[in-house]
Design a protein around this motif. Sequence first.
Motif, PDB file in Angstrom:
ATOM      1  N   THR A   1       0.824  -1.200   0.000  1.00 15.82           N
ATOM      2  CA  THR A   1       0.000   0.000   0.000  1.00 15.82           C
ATOM      3  C   THR A   1       0.860   1.252   0.000  1.00 15.82           C
ATOM      4  OG1 THR A   1      -1.729   1.232   1.147  1.00 15.82           O
ATOM      5  CG2 THR A   1      -0.249  -0.061   2.520  1.00 15.82           C
ATOM      6  N   GLY A   2       0.519   2.188  -0.881  1.00 11.17           N
ATOM      7  CA  GLY A   2       1.124   3.511  -0.881  1.00 11.17           C
ATOM      8  C   GLY A   2       0.225   4.541  -0.253  1.00 11.17           C
ATOM      9  N   ASN A   3      -0.767   4.061   0.479  1.00 12.85           N
ATOM     10  CA  ASN A   3      -1.754   4.955   1.093  1.00 12.85           C
ATOM     11  C   ASN A   3      -1.688   4.935   2.610  1.00 12.85           C
ATOM     12  OD1 ASN A   3      -2.913   5.628  -1.481  1.00 12.85           O
ATOM     13  ND2 ASN A   3      -3.885   3.613  -1.475  1.00 12.85           N
ATOM     14  N   TYR A   4      -0.534   4.566   3.146  1.00 11.33           N
ATOM     15  CA  TYR A   4      -0.392   4.526   4.601  1.00 11.33           C
ATOM     16  C   TYR A   4      -0.133   5.957   5.081  1.00 11.33           C
ATOM     17  CZ  TYR A   4       0.211   1.801   8.861  1.00 11.33           C
ATOM     18  OH  TYR A   4       0.034   1.218  10.095  1.00 11.33           O
ATOM     19  N   GLY A   5      -1.146   6.613   5.603  1.00 13.10           N
ATOM     20  CA  GLY A   5      -1.130   8.058   5.732  1.00 13.10           C
ATOM     21  C   GLY A   5      -0.705   8.638   7.058  1.00 13.10           C
ATOM     22  N   SER A   6      -0.414   7.834   8.072  1.00  9.75           N
ATOM     23  CA  SER A   6      -0.066   8.417   9.366  1.00  9.75           C
ATOM     24  C   SER A   6       1.309   9.073   9.303  1.00  9.75           C
ATOM     25  CB  SER A   6      -0.082   7.338  10.451  1.00  9.75           C
ATOM     26  OG  SER A   6       0.864   6.332  10.167  1.00  9.75           O
ATOM     27  N   HIS A   7       1.466  10.194  10.033  1.00 12.63           N
ATOM     28  CA  HIS A   7       2.712  10.945  10.024  1.00 12.63           C
ATOM     29  C   HIS A   7       3.126  11.302  11.446  1.00 12.63           C
ATOM     30  CE1 HIS A   7       2.752  11.342   5.677  1.00 12.63           C
ATOM     31  NE2 HIS A   7       1.464  11.631   5.727  1.00 12.63           N
ATOM     32  N   ALA A   8       4.431  11.517  11.617  1.00 13.35           N
ATOM     33  CA  ALA A   8       4.963  11.840  12.943  1.00 13.35           C
ATOM     34  C   ALA A   8       4.473  13.198  13.423  1.00 13.35           C
ATOM     35  CB  ALA A   8       6.486  11.807  12.902  1.00 13.35           C
ATOM     36  N   ASP A   9       4.342  14.151  12.492  1.00 12.66           N
ATOM     37  CA  ASP A   9       3.894  15.494  12.841  1.00 12.66           C
ATOM     38  C   ASP A   9       3.412  16.171  11.565  1.00 12.66           C
ATOM     39  OD1 ASP A   9       6.235  16.308  11.487  1.00 12.66           O
ATOM     40  OD2 ASP A   9       7.375  16.328  13.348  1.00 12.66           O
ATOM     41  N   THR A  10       3.277  17.478  11.576  1.00 11.96           N
ATOM     42  CA  THR A  10       2.761  18.194  10.400  1.00 11.96           C
ATOM     43  C   THR A  10       3.857  18.680   9.466  1.00 11.96           C
ATOM     44  OG1 THR A  10       2.743  20.281  11.629  1.00 11.96           O
ATOM     45  CG2 THR A  10       0.737  18.941  11.705  1.00 11.96           C
ATOM     46  N   HIS A  11       5.111  18.338   9.723  1.00  8.98           N
ATOM     47  CA  HIS A  11       6.221  18.886   8.949  1.00  8.98           C
ATOM     48  C   HIS A  11       6.658  17.991   7.792  1.00  8.98           C
ATOM     49  CE1 HIS A  11       6.399  21.859  12.063  1.00  8.98           C
ATOM     50  NE2 HIS A  11       6.785  20.985  12.989  1.00  8.98           N
ATOM     51  N   TRP A  12       5.931  16.944   7.505  1.00 12.32           N
ATOM     52  CA  TRP A  12       6.341  16.030   6.450  1.00 12.32           C
ATOM     53  C   TRP A  12       6.213  16.705   5.084  1.00 12.32           C
ATOM     54  CZ3 TRP A  12       2.447  14.451   2.967  1.00 12.32           C
ATOM     55  CH2 TRP A  12       1.148  14.718   3.353  1.00 12.32           C
ATOM     56  N   ASP A  13       7.050  16.261   4.160  1.00 12.42           N
ATOM     57  CA  ASP A  13       7.172  16.868   2.841  1.00 12.42           C
ATOM     58  C   ASP A  13       6.267  16.139   1.846  1.00 12.42           C
ATOM     59  OD1 ASP A  13       7.907  17.932   0.410  1.00 12.42           O
ATOM     60  OD2 ASP A  13      10.023  17.353   0.550  1.00 12.42           O
ATOM     61  N   PRO A  14       5.253  16.810   1.290  1.00  8.16           N
ATOM     62  CA  PRO A  14       4.377  16.133   0.331  1.00  8.16           C
ATOM     63  C   PRO A  14       5.076  15.746  -0.962  1.00  8.16           C
ATOM     64  CG  PRO A  14       3.879  18.479   0.427  1.00  8.16           C
ATOM     65  CD  PRO A  14       4.850  18.207   1.526  1.00  8.16           C
ATOM     66  N   ASN A  15       6.268  16.275  -1.191  1.00 12.74           N
ATOM     67  CA  ASN A  15       7.037  15.905  -2.378  1.00 12.74           C
ATOM     68  C   ASN A  15       8.000  14.743  -2.132  1.00 12.74           C
ATOM     69  OD1 ASN A  15       5.971  17.999  -4.088  1.00 12.74           O
ATOM     70  ND2 ASN A  15       7.208  19.455  -2.921  1.00 12.74           N
ATOM     71  N   ALA A  16       8.040  14.250  -0.904  1.00 11.67           N
ATOM     72  CA  ALA A  16       8.918  13.123  -0.579  1.00 11.67           C
ATOM     73  C   ALA A  16       8.191  11.828  -0.927  1.00 11.67           C
ATOM     74  CB  ALA A  16       9.303  13.162   0.900  1.00 11.67           C
TER      75      ALA A  16
END
Length: 285
Positions: A164-179
Amino acid sequence: MHSDKIQISNLTLVNSPSWNIHPVYSSNIIVQGITILAPVKSPNTDGINPDSCTNMRIEDNYIVSGDDCVAVKSGWDEYGIKYGMPTSHLIIRRLTCISPYSAAIALGSEMSGGIQDVRAEDITAINTESGVRIKTGVGRGGFVKDVYVKGMTLHTMKWVFWMTGNYGSHADTHWDPNALPEIKGINYRDVVAENVSMAARLEGISGDPFTGICMSNLTISMAKKAKKYPWTCTDVYGITSGVQPPPCQLLPDQGPEKTEMCTFPTDSLAIDNIEMQRCSYRLNY
């Protein structure tokens, strides 16, 4: 953490409140002959979690868990990208897993530092949600590549393979949408599974497909109440041979004579040349 030459063997670990064995930023590790027992409905009780580690051998282990039996990791989002320490040269062999709500072997979801050269063989899973699962998503970055799996025997599964490429949880709000993560070179061969609800659920990322998927010599027997469509595939590309039931069109069949095509490395890794040391203790009264 930050350790070298670790050996863990012949232990039984019972009712851990969270992950059981979790080496981080370490190398030259052997985990052998371990029994891990957790209630199957207990969350986050992963069995063995190599995390940004290199040269590791996991063998002859029996795990009952409420989460992934072996979960391969390398850091989360921007933090894993910045630290940039992959998990690499990992051997997993002779694993027996029971985990009704998770995977026998998972790669991710924390894989932002990269995962490369994972070799798994002789895997038995019973009443386990999936055999091999790759978890990632936009913002993870990193890579999962050069994964080799052969010789799996699976009984009562929801999915044999799940990406799955839809695993959406993140550590915080600073993640890069281009990564965007790179998923390529994923090889599965010599798999027998029975009483399966769905053969595979393969979901890449739009504009960032998972590539180089190879499946050969897979026999999957569906459950009486199996899903109508045994395969779902989006944004993935690869090839197959000798796979039953027939795979999706994005994984075209190359013909029965190609059942040996999915590679499994024949070279030895350095960790295979390290012998388990025997230790003893004496009680002084």
